[in-house]
Design an enzyme around this catalytic site. Structure first.
Site, PDB file in Angstrom:
ATOM      1  N   SER A 147       1.950 -37.622  -4.975  1.00 49.88           N
ATOM      2  CA  SER A 147       0.579 -37.184  -5.224  1.00 49.88           C
ATOM      3  C   SER A 147      -0.285 -37.576  -4.039  1.00 49.88           C
ATOM      4  CB  SER A 147       0.046 -37.854  -6.499  1.00 49.88           C
ATOM      5  OG  SER A 147      -1.351 -37.677  -6.616  1.00 49.88           O
ATOM      6  N   TYR A 181      -1.339 -45.857 -11.169  1.00 53.62           N
ATOM      7  CA  TYR A 181      -0.757 -44.570 -10.780  1.00 53.62           C
ATOM      8  C   TYR A 181      -0.736 -44.436  -9.264  1.00 53.62           C
ATOM      9  CZ  TYR A 181      -0.216 -39.512 -10.292  1.00 53.62           C
ATOM     10  OH  TYR A 181       0.225 -38.267  -9.926  1.00 53.62           O
TER      11      TYR A 181
END
Length: 237
Positions: free
Chosen positions: A144, A157
């Site tokens: 990501s 995350y």
């Protein structure tokens, strides 16, 4: 249907929905046999049926990335039933976004790290030996842009994706001598329902966009490989 990947076996984690389902369908449409791996058997069966309807081949393997024995079982299935692993896509991920780090419980931290970072490590450890034996293979880790930028209220995350990026680059060097190419794809906001954001879904990156990038990576000319792809929406959602 094309035959660019005919005869190859692709293992895709998180294949029950979203990006994983799109990648699985893309690879199957290119002739690969796809092993769909996730926890949700009913959703996996739905993706399998959609692939078979379009003439592709897919098998199902229930997988819990937090359970090492589950990964071991999957690897044994791949080895005994298919005797090869040409493509591994570590796509499964979890966010648990929306909380500042000081309010995140250790168990939630462990779940994020276990799924997003330890899971890919265990999958690579389990399946890369088949690639080493064949002296060929592709590993694609779905990261990501949060693995390159700060993400307030999503520190766990973000940290897991920073770690996945470092893992990818490091194992790429370890496996290059075996003609195994390891790449990472870092998309921005993808229209998967992963986030509860109210951003314009039509302007977001679509799962099929990520799938096409993976297709490009696994069909690169043999003398080169792409280390990392950053994927952004043309217009900010």
């Amino acid at each position: 249907m094309t035959e660019e990947l005919k005869g190859q076996l692709a293992v895709v984690t998180g294949a029950a929905r979203g990006i994983g389902a799109a990648i699985s369908k893309q690879l199957a449409s290119m002739g690969a046999t796809v092993l769909l791996a996730a926890r949700d058997k009913a959703r996996l069966q739905q993706v399998q049926q959609e692939i078979q309807t379009t003439g592709g081949t897919a098998h199902i393997a229930q997988l819990d990335l937090l359970d090492e024995s589950s990964i071991t079982t999957l690897a044994k299935t791949v080895e005994t039933q298919h005797r090869r692993c040409d493509i591994l896509v570590n796509n499964a991920g979890i966010g648990l976004l929306g909380k500042p780090l000081v309010e995140l419980s250790p168990s939630d931290w462990d779940t994020v790290m276990g799924t997003n970072l330890r899971g890919p490590y265990l999958m690579i450890r389990a399946l890369a030996p088949l690639m080493i034996a064949a002296q060929s293979g592709h590993i694609v880790n779905i990261s990501s842009l949060a693995g390159h930028n700060p993400l307030p209220n999503g520190a766990a995350y973000s940290a897991s994706k920073w770690g996945l990026n470092g893992l990818t680059y490091s194992i790429a060097e370890e496996l290059r001598p075996h003609n195994i190419r390891v790449s990472v794809v870092a998309p921005g906001s993808v229209n998967t329902g992963f986030s509860t954001s109210d951003k314009n879904a039509d302007k977001k990156i679509q799962p099929s966009d990520v799938a096409r990038v993976v297709a490009m990576l696994v069909t690169q000319a043999p003398q080169s490989f792409v280390s990392e792809v950053h994927l952004r929406p043309t217009q900010k959602p």
